[in-house]
Design a protein around this motif. Structure first.
Motif, short mmCIF file in Angstrom:
data_model
loop_
_atom_site.label_atom_id
_atom_site.label_comp_id
_atom_site.label_asym_id
_atom_site.label_seq_id
_atom_site.Cartn_x
_atom_site.Cartn_y
_atom_site.Cartn_z
N ALA A 116 -28.22 47.00 27.30
CA ALA A 116 -28.59 46.50 25.97
C ALA A 116 -27.58 45.46 25.50
O ALA A 116 -27.96 44.44 24.91
CB ALA A 116 -28.65 47.66 24.98
N ASN A 117 -26.31 45.69 25.78
CA ASN A 117 -25.28 44.72 25.40
C ASN A 117 -25.52 43.39 26.09
O ASN A 117 -25.41 42.32 25.48
CB ASN A 117 -23.90 45.27 25.75
N LEU A 118 -25.88 43.44 27.37
CA LEU A 118 -26.15 42.22 28.13
C LEU A 118 -27.36 41.48 27.54
O LEU A 118 -27.33 40.25 27.37
CB LEU A 118 -26.42 42.59 29.60
N LYS A 119 -28.40 42.22 27.20
CA LYS A 119 -29.61 41.60 26.65
C LYS A 119 -29.35 41.01 25.26
O LYS A 119 -29.93 39.97 24.91
CB LYS A 119 -30.74 42.62 26.58
N LEU A 120 -28.51 41.68 24.48
CA LEU A 120 -28.28 41.25 23.11
C LEU A 120 -27.33 40.06 23.04
O LEU A 120 -27.60 39.07 22.37
CB LEU A 120 -27.71 42.41 22.29
N TYR A 134 -18.29 42.93 33.00
CA TYR A 134 -18.89 41.60 33.05
C TYR A 134 -19.68 41.26 31.78
O TYR A 134 -19.87 40.10 31.46
CB TYR A 134 -19.79 41.49 34.28
N THR A 135 -20.13 42.29 31.04
CA THR A 135 -20.82 42.00 29.78
C THR A 135 -19.80 41.74 28.67
O THR A 135 -19.84 40.71 28.00
CB THR A 135 -21.75 43.16 29.38
N ALA A 136 -18.87 42.69 28.47
CA ALA A 136 -17.84 42.51 27.42
C ALA A 136 -16.90 41.37 27.78
O ALA A 136 -16.42 40.65 26.91
CB ALA A 136 -17.06 43.80 27.24
#
Length: 689
Positions: free
Chosen positions: A455-459, A410-412
């Motif tokens: 971290a990927n989601l936050k960034l 869901y992030t990528a």
């Protein structure tokens, strides 16, 4: 045959990774070879040199003048770099024998040994070359230390040229034609008493001090398993179990295992195993095949651990497992490998190899299918992967890896660059991913992977640089990975440090990841991004070019075209940007903006306006995540206020990747002194660009 013996400077140059290039894209590899030969032909005579012989992807040059030879090497690397050619150069001054069209002798052999330990864009030289040029101010030199080479009696000191634009390898990461250490499998040795204590102490010392010799002694590559089923339906099992075996072996500190992307290139290849081992720089190979019997839910897996240099089969076994027990396969293989290489496992390693991530074999099978689908990064693959993971989680609610992978999906999967035209807002993606992140943390609060995913989601989705960096730092503090994460995108960490202007840290992580997993295309992309941030657009072009050579897809073609635009090579930029545009059902936002800007620089306002209008129309139709790239086009036209309007809208909507790409695109530096822009930087927790 007439022979001439004389003291001469020998230069040996070759294309790094050329065999892999040929396997991935033969036409592109042959094109690079022709460029390589053309550049050599244009340069060598200018420095009074002579092209002695081409062989394969390499060439031997000779020079009567050492100084001119070194000057030629530097000049060549500048040209090779500008043409995205990953060339290694090694040089030695010694006595050689010339025939009509060849050259022989220790001078050639030593130059070859020195060249083998180089990296793309490096020039390495022997002590005899260094003695000839050490008093010349135009050359900057660094000693790499002394090395023992195959078929060379005495250790040789090797130096690297440090002139501007050249790369210098790190000694600890070097591979090459060094003398081999003896290999002694378990059944050939009987340890007892004091000898066992001494050897245990030796291994413990090497582990604590990071001695490279031990790692090389137990270095292994796991080749992709051969699918014996007459259908591609079960191909996911080959890739999935191969990766799982690699992951389990990587947990054993005494073993160095090649990453999956490095070994995947040999899938379905008939190349001799010794050549594969030499290319990968490993001592042992694991190879095998499998057959799935769907009707009675069984798997038969045949594996062997071999020394390809002596052709000794160290261990082999045929496993007949129920699919309900498939999750134990990789653990069993890792234990057997350690046992047969006489590796004493620590108590923690023993525990890891006794506890599978799930005890449900069907959940494990679904997880493997999901990984295969999600790695395609296509809309269909993402949806299929989601379905498989949801089924796996229903079977095992505590399957932490499945929760982590679904959160990653869901992030990528929210990327407007891998999935152009995505209608989902970042707030929707956050809402979908967070439950799986929370469940993964509940099941495994000491797992580094889930912090990197968060971290990927936050960034990228929440556009909070400092918050993302906190999770990256926490992931590295926990460090539950064997060495560095390669299953989940380490580019999250690299991008976080680029955005926070900590470029040395970003480069350290990217280079370490690339060293561990050199086949992973995103690590070249990471290094290209770092170069762009540093303003080194030529180097960025080189790394993006490597990405395209490994994966000729619109995403990487766009970045290569973008770097060419900043290098003011507009015609060349259009070639890659247009290729990306034409090969996409819907062109990515970065691609469309780069096309508009390139045409604008070329004075073609009609085409420049056409691509601007395309993004404006897509935005009007409700497609999110486009604001920053419309601003990029407007800023090219010096429409600062309109550009700031779109940037403010982008940060308000939290468009996907806004913080990262704002920090990466050089043009936005022109807004640094604008109060409105400073407010935007504050909202994304940026220290400035």
């Amino acid at each position: 045959m007439k022979e001439t013996r004389k003291l001469n400077t020998i230069l040996l140059a070759d294309i790094a990774g050329y065999t892999a290039m040929m396997q991935e894209d033969e036409a592109r590899a042959l094109e690079l070879l022709q460029i390589f030969k053309k550049i050599l032909g244009n340069h060598v005579a200018k420095f009074e040199g002579h092209i002695v012989q081409y062989y394969g992807d390499a060439c031997i040059l000779s020079f009567d003048s050492t100084t001119l030879g070194v000057q030629c090497a530097i000049s060549l690397q500048v040209e090779f770099r500008e043409n995205n050619l990953p060339i290694r150069i090694g040089m030695h001054l010694g006595e050689v024998v010339f025939t009509e069209n060849n050259v022989f002798g220790d001078g050639v052999n030593i130059a070859s040994r020195i060249e083998s330990m180089g990296i793309p864009n490096s020039v390495l030289i022997s002590g005899s070359i260094r003695d000839q040029i050490k008093n010349k101010n135009e050359f900057s030199l660094k000693s790499l230390g002394s090395f023992e080479f195959k078929n060379v009696n005495e250790p040789l000191e090797v130096f690297a040229l440090e002139n501007k634009g050249l790369s210098v390898p790190e000694r600890s990461k070097m591979v090459g034609k060094f003398k081999e250490q003896s290999r002694k499998p378990k059944r050939l040795l009987k340890f007892a008493g004091v000898l066992a204590i001494l050897i245990t102490t030796f291994f413990l010392f090497n582990y604590l001090t990071g001695n490279e010799a031990t790692a090389k002694e137990n270095s292994i590559a796991v080749l992709p398993l051969i699918n014996l089923n007459n259908t591609d339906e079960f191909e996911y099992f080959s890739d999935g179990v191969t990766q799982e075996i690699i992951d389990e072996l990587a947990k054993i500190s005494s073993i160095t295992v090649s990453a999956f992307t490095s070994t995947y290139q040999y899938k379905n290849q008939t190349m001799p195993q010794r050549e594969i081992a030499e290319e990968l720089g490993v001592k042992y190979l694991i190879a095998g095949s499998y057959r799935l019997f769907e009707e009675d839910k069984r798997i038969r897996l045949s594996l062997e651990l071999i020394d390809p240099f002596t052709k000794e089969r160290i261990w082999n076994n045929t496993l007949n497992e129920e699919m309900s027990n498939a999750q134990m396969i990789q653990l069993s293989v890792a234990r057997k490998v350690a046992e047969n290489l006489n590796i004493e496992l620590t108590s923690a390693e023993k525990s890891d190899l006794e506890n599978p991530s799930t005890k449900n074999g069907e959940a494990f099978r679904l997880y493997l299918q999901a990984k295969s689908e999600i790695n395609k990064l296509s809309p269909e693959g993402l949806e299929n992967g989601t379905r498989f993971l949801e089924e796996a989680i229903k079977l095992d609610q505590n399957f932490s890896q499945a929760h982590t992978l679904l959160a990653w999906r869901y992030t990528a999967g929210a990327s407007a660059d891998f999935v152009p035209g995505i209608k989902r807002s970042t707030s929707e993606s956050v809402a979908l991913a967070m439950p799986y992140i929370e469940k993964a943390l509940e099941n495994d609060p000491e797992g580094s992977d889930i912090f990197l995913v968060r971290a990927n989601l936050k960034l990228y989705s929440q556009n909070k640089i400092e918050n993302a960096k906190e999770d990256v730092e926490r992931a590295f503090r926990i460090s539950s990975w064997p060495r560095i994460p390669t299953n989940y995108c380490i580019c999250t960490a690299v991008s976080a440090f680029i955005a926070s202007r900590e470029l040395d840290r970003a480069k350290e992580i990217a280079e370490q990841a690339k060293d561990i997993d050199p086949g992973h295309v995103l690590y070249d992309w990471d290094l290209g991004n770092i170069a762009m941030k540093e303003g080194d657009y030529l180097r960025a072009k080189f790394y993006y070019g490597l990405s395209v050579a490994k994966a000729d897809i619109p995403f990487f073609n766009t970045f290569l075209g973008w770097s060419l635009y900043y290098n003011e090579q507009y015609e060349e930029a259009l070639k890659y940007l247009t290729k990306a545009y034409d090969n996409s059902p819907l062109a990515a936002r970065w691609n469309v903006a780069s096309l508009s800007n390139t045409y604008f620089k070329m004075g073609d306002k009609e085409n420049a306006d056409k691509y601007l209008q395309e993004l404006l129309d897509r935005s009007s139709s409700g497609e999110p995540h486009l604001n920053l790239f419309i601003a990029d086009i407007l800023l090219e036209r010096n429409e600062k206020n309109r550009a700031l309007d779109y940037l403010e809208q982008g940060v308000s909507n939290s468009d996907f990747g806004f913080a990262v790409f704002l920090s990466l695109i050089p043009k936005f530096k022109t807004l640094q002194n604008e109060p409105r822009f400073q407010e935007i930087l504050t909202k994304i927790q940026s220290p400035g660009i």
